[in-house]
Structure formats: C-alpha cells, structure tokens
Design a protein around this motif. Structure first.
Motif, PDB file in Angstrom:
ATOM      1  N   TYR A  82       0.776  -1.219  -0.048  1.00  0.00           N
ATOM      2  CA  TYR A  82       0.120   0.020   0.038  1.00  0.00           C
ATOM      3  C   TYR A  82       1.015   1.170  -0.104  1.00  0.00           C
ATOM      4  CZ  TYR A  82      -3.851   3.130   0.982  1.00  0.00           C
ATOM      5  OH  TYR A  82      -5.005   3.886   0.936  1.00  0.00           O
ATOM      6  N   THR A  83       2.002   1.117   0.879  1.00  0.00           N
ATOM      7  CA  THR A  83       2.890   2.520   0.900  1.00  0.00           C
ATOM      8  C   THR A  83       4.299   2.029   0.810  1.00  0.00           C
ATOM      9  OG1 THR A  83       2.739   2.721   3.136  1.00  0.00           O
ATOM     10  CG2 THR A  83       1.061   3.826   2.164  1.00  0.00           C
ATOM     11  N   LEU A  84       5.061   2.736   0.418  1.00  0.00           N
ATOM     12  CA  LEU A  84       6.629   2.777   0.585  1.00  0.00           C
ATOM     13  C   LEU A  84       6.918   3.469   1.958  1.00  0.00           C
ATOM     14  CD1 LEU A  84       7.945   3.396  -2.803  1.00  0.00           C
ATOM     15  CD2 LEU A  84       7.991   1.339  -1.902  1.00  0.00           C
ATOM     16  N   LYS A  85       7.763   2.861   2.698  1.00  0.00           N
ATOM     17  CA  LYS A  85       8.294   3.728   3.871  1.00  0.00           C
ATOM     18  C   LYS A  85       9.758   3.705   3.584  1.00  0.00           C
ATOM     19  CE  LYS A  85       5.737   1.072   5.087  1.00  0.00           C
ATOM     20  NZ  LYS A  85       4.366   0.312   4.663  1.00  0.00           N
ATOM     21  N   ALA A  86      10.327   5.012   3.082  1.00  0.00           N
ATOM     22  CA  ALA A  86      11.495   5.150   2.870  1.00  0.00           C
ATOM     23  C   ALA A  86      12.205   6.496   3.311  1.00  0.00           C
ATOM     24  CB  ALA A  86      11.577   5.266   1.119  1.00  0.00           C
ATOM     25  N   GLY A  87      13.735   6.300   3.165  1.00  0.00           N
ATOM     26  CA  GLY A  87      14.332   7.223   4.162  1.00  0.00           C
ATOM     27  C   GLY A  87      16.040   6.861   4.173  1.00  0.00           C
ATOM     28  N   ARG A 115      -2.957   1.078  -9.896  1.00  0.00           N
ATOM     29  CA  ARG A 115      -2.022   0.196 -10.502  1.00  0.00           C
ATOM     30  C   ARG A 115      -0.938  -0.137  -9.726  1.00  0.00           C
ATOM     31  NH1 ARG A 115       1.695   0.418 -15.813  1.00  0.00           N
ATOM     32  NH2 ARG A 115       2.335  -1.759 -15.906  1.00  0.00           N
ATOM     33  N   ARG A 116      -1.039  -1.207  -8.849  1.00  0.00           N
ATOM     34  CA  ARG A 116       0.041  -1.349  -7.576  1.00  0.00           C
ATOM     35  C   ARG A 116       0.908  -2.432  -8.342  1.00  0.00           C
ATOM     36  NH1 ARG A 116      -1.799   1.290  -3.452  1.00  0.00           N
ATOM     37  NH2 ARG A 116      -3.995   1.894  -3.379  1.00  0.00           N
ATOM     38  N   PRO A 117       2.333  -2.266  -8.038  1.00  0.00           N
ATOM     39  CA  PRO A 117       3.332  -3.336  -8.384  1.00  0.00           C
ATOM     40  C   PRO A 117       3.289  -4.330  -7.336  1.00  0.00           C
ATOM     41  CG  PRO A 117       4.116  -1.337  -7.490  1.00  0.00           C
ATOM     42  CD  PRO A 117       2.762  -1.096  -7.606  1.00  0.00           C
ATOM     43  N   PRO A 167      11.165   8.354   8.249  1.00  0.00           N
ATOM     44  CA  PRO A 167      10.941   7.921   6.670  1.00  0.00           C
ATOM     45  C   PRO A 167       9.795   8.872   6.084  1.00  0.00           C
ATOM     46  CG  PRO A 167       9.836   6.552   8.290  1.00  0.00           C
ATOM     47  CD  PRO A 167      10.423   7.490   9.237  1.00  0.00           C
ATOM     48  N   SER A 168       9.807   8.916   4.801  1.00  0.00           N
ATOM     49  CA  SER A 168       8.650   9.431   4.265  1.00  0.00           C
ATOM     50  C   SER A 168       7.856   8.265   3.658  1.00  0.00           C
ATOM     51  CB  SER A 168       9.207  10.051   2.777  1.00  0.00           C
ATOM     52  OG  SER A 168      10.262  11.135   2.986  1.00  0.00           O
ATOM     53  N   ILE A 169       6.457   8.350   3.974  1.00  0.00           N
ATOM     54  CA  ILE A 169       5.357   7.435   3.364  1.00  0.00           C
ATOM     55  C   ILE A 169       4.737   7.932   2.082  1.00  0.00           C
ATOM     56  CG2 ILE A 169       3.401   6.308   4.294  1.00  0.00           C
ATOM     57  CD1 ILE A 169       3.942   6.971   7.151  1.00  0.00           C
ATOM     58  N   ILE A 170       5.170   7.008   1.381  1.00  0.00           N
ATOM     59  CA  ILE A 170       4.891   7.103  -0.215  1.00  0.00           C
ATOM     60  C   ILE A 170       3.657   6.201  -0.679  1.00  0.00           C
ATOM     61  CG2 ILE A 170       5.738   7.469  -2.476  1.00  0.00           C
ATOM     62  CD1 ILE A 170       8.573   7.991  -0.986  1.00  0.00           C
ATOM     63  N   PRO A 171       2.446   6.476  -1.237  1.00  0.00           N
ATOM     64  CA  PRO A 171       2.012   5.537  -1.939  1.00  0.00           C
ATOM     65  C   PRO A 171       2.495   4.828  -2.861  1.00  0.00           C
ATOM     66  CG  PRO A 171       0.587   7.815  -1.848  1.00  0.00           C
ATOM     67  CD  PRO A 171       1.977   8.009  -1.404  1.00  0.00           C
TER      68      PRO A 171
END
Length: 452
Positions: A29-34, A78-80, A45-49
C-alpha cells in the motif's frame, strides 16, 4: 614510492562502505523510505503511496503525486505489489525513479554511492527474489544491497520499551540488538504473517501466513455498503478511508451483533437507531466543498441530499451520509474468524499457536512474552487487546502473554532498518556489494541472503 597496497583496497577487503543507506520498506500500500547513516540521529521516513493512479479526468499520479489529487471518485490504481510480492517491476521502477532518482525528488540519491536495505515478504518465490536482485544491481546500480524479510528488521528496535514496566532508579543497560527472541505479527495491506525471530533471524518452518489484510477487508466493506446503501464498487479508495475512520475490533462480538440487530420485520427494536452508540455516520466528500469525509455520531433524523432538496434546502447544505452499524466490527472480525466469509484458514490467534508448535516448547515462554504487532491493521481500535485475550486463552497457563505495538506500527519496520544502518560493521557482513554480484552472480547472492 609507497607500496601500491597503501593506495587502494585489496580485493579481499572490498570497496569502502557507502556513505549512507537508503532503507525501503516496500509495502503493497505504501513505501516507507528514507536515509540513515552512523552520523544521523533519529531519522524519519517518508510514507509514499506505492501505486500509479489515474483519476476520472485521465490524469496520472505517480507515488507521492497522489497527494495532489483532489477528486478520488472512480480513481483507478495500478499497484506493483500483489499478495505481498513485487510482481510488476515495470510499475515499481517508475515509482522508484520518480521518488529516488529524479533531480527534484525529495529523496534523491546517486545509487553508485548509496547502500540499500530492501524488505520483502517472508517465503518469497526464488524467481521473484532473483528478479529483485537483478533490478537493484543491473538496472539501478546500488553500491551495496541487503534484502531481508520485513519482520526481521523489527528485531533491531528496542522491543522492551514497547511493554509497560515499573520505573527503576538504577540505569538500565543498553538493549541487545537484534532482540534475542521475538514473535512478530505483521498485518498489512496484502496479508498477515506470524514470524518467530531468534537473534533477528526468522525460523522459516514456523512462519505462518493469513490471507486477510487491509485490501480484503476494504473489499468486504465495499461489498456490504454496496448491497445495503450506495454502490461504491468504483470508490474503493473512499471505502478504505471509511474503514480506517470507523472500524474497530469488538471484545464482545455476539453482544455487539445483538445491539445492532434491527428486529423482526414490522417490529423494529427501539434502540436500533443508535445501536447502543455503535452506529456512526460517515459524511461523504463531495469533492467541491469537502475533499475529505468525516465521522460523527448517528443522527436518526438526518437525511440524504434527496430529502434535503425535497424540503427546500439548498444543495450545498445537503449531505450524502453512509451509516455504519455492524459493519464497523464485522469487517475486522475477519482477522480472528476468516471462515465467516469462507476462507479456509485459522484465525490469527490460533495461527500464532500453530506457528509456535513448530518450535521447541522451551522457547514458548520467550515468544509469548514478546509478541509485537506492526503494520497498518495494528492501528485498528481494540485489535491488540483482543489479540492478547485470545492468545492467552489458547496458550499454556504457566506462560506469560504480552502483546504490544510500537508507537507507530506503520514505520516500525523502517525504523529497525535505520538502526541496523548505523552499525556499519554488521550491515557490511549482511550486505552484498555490486562488485561481489558481478563476480559471483545472482545464485551466490540468493544463497547468502538465504543464510547458506
């Protein structure tokens, strides 16, 4: 002239570790990235759809661009990631490039001098893992790379800080990282997994998966609302907002069902209107005056837009209302009783016991006393307390059962990765460099990440 060995690293010592590490908790559902490095303190982190979206005006949004969308009616996603695994690298690559590699990206980085920690769901298929390794090194060219199961990163958090303990005057020693023993329940968008961890390593034979997650619950709520009130089959994004705002896990499912029962035909129960406080109204956004819906207590006298117009009120003053009663608790109940809708799996509490049955009985007290719940579903009201009650009823009487959740269960996995990235020596032993990948190949990388 000085010996050549003093000017460059030898082949055995390898290249210098990257200056910083990009941690990506690649959820469905989301990317948590940082970024994290030994010099950074408490990164966030940034929470990215994790999706590509197209609205009714045919405008396309990539990842974080979704925040600019003002009309989610009939939006298409469209979700990978499907069922927890990256199955569409074409879409995933487009999202990563937009979020990490474009010049104006907030998390812009040069992969040639950046390390990567990437999460995956437990028991991923080898072919999917190989595709992932190839993309990281051959397509993006990261300097180093550590692929691990998402639950294992939680072992690098301070687990005992999650559980309430009586205050002590003497200073406490620093926690051992990774945690020595931990039972991690990750309930996210695609599924729910139970993973026992010893010193940060999952016990593969004991990993259990329940095919109930946020997506299934949203789809089930969509079906209920479409049958009972509005046709919302094209508005799953809005239904997901309704679910997150109104649903809760009941401690007394039978009692709550009785309170929300309408009564026999032609003889409505007098307290059905408010259902003992359970009934709630969700005011739908109209995407003109309101871009976000909101919840309020049910008002039996409220009417929809049609009745408001009939009474002579202006269209702006009218509201579209969805009233939820037993939907509020029957949807999250699927986590505990999936056979209610025909899913032939045990509930989450029973699945915990099934998982523990694969480990020596002497380890049961340690696992039962250190159960951590992460993922978006951990934020459902009443989920943790109900889970603890059900596990305690099934566990041996002599074992202490403690179930806790971090302050923010959505980013807990990422925070564990950030802690790991600060320990350069440990991370370098776990990671694979691009040079090693080119020298030994994808098969060797798969064996290393598999612990062999």
């Amino acid at each position: 002239m000085a010996p050549a060995s003093t000017h460059r690293r030898t082949k055995s010592s390898g290249p210098a570790p990257p200056n910083r590490t990009l941690i990506i908790d690649n959820g469905a559902y989301t990317l948590k990235a940082g970024f994290s490095s030994p010099n950074t303190e408490s990164p966030t982190p940034s929470i990215i759809p994790n999706c590509l979206a197209r609205d009714r005006e045919k405008k396309v949004y990539i990842g974080s661009q979704l925040s600019k969308c003002r009309d989610f009616g009939e939006i298409v996603f469209r979700r990978p990631v499907d069922k927890g695994y990256v199955v569409n690298w074409e879409a995933q690559k487009e999202i990563w490039e937009h979020e990490f590699f474009e010049d104006k990206a907030p998390l812009h980085c040069d992969p040639r001098d950046t390390g990567l920690i990437l999460t995956e769901a437990p028991n991923a298929l080898p072919q999917l893992q190989t595709n992932c390794d190839q993309m990281v090194f051959e397509e993006f060219g990261f300097a180093s790379y550590y692929r691990c199961t998402a639950p294992s990163l939680n072992a690098y958090n301070d687990i005992q800080a999650i559980f309430p303990v009586p205050p002590r005057a003497e200073p406490q020693p620093q926690p051992q990282l990774p945690a020595e023993i931990l039972l991690l329940i990750d309930s996210g968008y695609s599924h729910t997994t139970i993973t026992p961890l010893l010193l940060g390593k999952p016990l593969q034979a004991a990993v259990r998966r329940l095919d109930v997650g946020g997506k299934l619950m949203t789809n089930y709520l969509t079906r209920l609302l479409s049958l009972r009130q509005y046709d919302m089959r094209s508005d799953t994004y809005l239904v997901n907002e309704i679910k997150e705002a109104t649903c809760y896990v009941s401690k007394d499912f039978t009692g709550d069902m009785a309170r929300t029962w309408k009564g026999p035909k032609g003889d409505r129960r007098p307290d059905y209107g408010t259902s003992g406080g359970i009934a709630k109204d969700y005011i739908l956004p109209d995407y003109h005056n309101r871009s976000q819906g909101y919840v309020r207590d049910h008002d039996p006298t409220a009417a929809g837009k049609l009745k408001a117009l009939t009474a002579g009120k202006s269209a702006d003053a009218a509201e579209d209302i969805v009233t939820l009663r037993n939907e509020r608790f029957s949807v999250p109940e699927l986590l505990f009783n999936p056979p209610d809708i025909g899913i032939r799996q045990s509930g989450i509490a029973q699945m915990v016991i099934e998982s523990l049955s694969q480990v020596p009985f002497g380890l049961w007290p340690g696992f039962l006393a250190n159960i951590i719940v992460v993922g978006g579903n951990a934020n459902i009201e009443g989920f943790v307390s109900r889970l603890e009650l059900e596990i305690r009823a099934l566990a041996p009487a002599e074992c202490i059962v403690r179930v806790g959740k971090p302050a923010d269960p959505i980013v807990s996995t990422w925070q564990g990765g950030a802690v790991l990235a600060k320990d350069v020596d440990v991370l370098s032993k776990l990671s694979v460099t691009k040079l090693e990948y080119e020298e030994y190949g994808a098969g060797w990388v798969a064996r290393k990440f598999g612990g062999r």
